[in-house]
Design an enzyme around this catalytic site. Sequence first.
Site, mmCIF file in Angstrom:
data_model
loop_
_atom_site.group_PDB
_atom_site.id
_atom_site.type_symbol
_atom_site.label_atom_id
_atom_site.label_comp_id
_atom_site.label_asym_id
_atom_site.label_seq_id
_atom_site.Cartn_x
_atom_site.Cartn_y
_atom_site.Cartn_z
ATOM 1 C CE LYS A 309 -21.485 83.204 -69.465
ATOM 2 N NZ LYS A 309 -21.559 84.371 -68.075
ATOM 3 N NE ARG A 344 -13.851 84.761 -70.491
ATOM 4 C CZ ARG A 344 -14.708 83.780 -70.432
ATOM 5 N NH1 ARG A 344 -16.119 83.668 -70.524
ATOM 6 N NH2 ARG A 344 -14.084 82.277 -70.352
#
Length: 374
Positions: A309, A344
């Site tokens: 991210k 994930r």
Amino acid sequence: MSQTVYLQPLTTVNGPQAVEGDAVRLGGSMVYARELAVIVRSGSAVVSRQVVTRAGMDAALAELSPGLADEGAAQWADLQRVHPPLQCGERTIRLDQPQVMGILNVTPDSFSDGGQFMDDPAAMRAQAATMHEAGAAILDVGGESTRPGAATVWEGDEIKRVVPAIEVCAAMGAAVSIDTRRPAVMEAALAAGAHVINDVSALRHDPRSLAYAAASGAPVILMHAPGASVEAAEELHRDGSYTAVAFDVFDWLKERRDAALAAGIVRESIVLDPGVGFGKTLAENLALLNALPLFHALGQPLLLGASRKRMIGALSNEVAAHQRLGGSLTLAQLGMDAGYHLLRVHDVFETVQARNVWRGLRDAALTDFAGLVS
């Protein structure tokens, strides 16, 4: 102004025997909380906060007003709820240890690997096989990028992207989730062999989604995103205004859990995701990550999606997405330490290896009584 109560785990121990049983198992995971805060909030203000252990929880809840005491007792029970496995066709995904979900993007513009697997079936097949063989419990197939500024995708194009990838993954014997906001894509994906619906809009994007998900019987993953449920992916990141991000996300996910239950989705089929990176600043993401154990009080299996991210780049000289493995593993371990059930990730092999070492340490801690007074 109405008040709300939250039970927030603060500290953990390697096993309950280390503190003579005065610890609580979080969500049926391998993580045990020692100290917990009983927090009462009125609007944006915390009006009381008491830190207790398991032994003192009943007394702390008894001090609350009747309505808050009932909610606190429900959260206390939910926090300790042992979750049954997710059934994905012939595959059973147990939730008593962290499981890894591998990301397979068949898009031209995803922030990390956009275009790499969309137009090259051989590369897509090889990537799916690599993740499956590396130990991914679920392969998460997505045909639409939801990064800020991503282009809107017509559902027909999204179906054309994801169905071949799902068929390949299912043929390998993999459990498959479909990452989509659109019920037509959900339906095509499940028909192609997918087992789980992973919706970043928490079934808000289309008014038909809740009813379809309930009728399908498939497990659903509901993620927090603050933006309105409209067509553009950009909207998912808007309107991120919080008084206290962890509590606000908790309240939002509670509402979506209850909406799913009201629509007929069974409780055992609902997974919650706090939505790291969606409509949150760096400071808000860090606050949310530091409060991950809080969400066990919602009584559902939990998923963490923090791999590669933007916040990792922001904390490491703005390195490119493919150079964020170290930060991704750090956040994966944070999720494991918080008792999260699903991780994930893009880097399956490395995360599975980290999980296996983490699991070994936990197993040893639960069986090692050396040094304890007999």
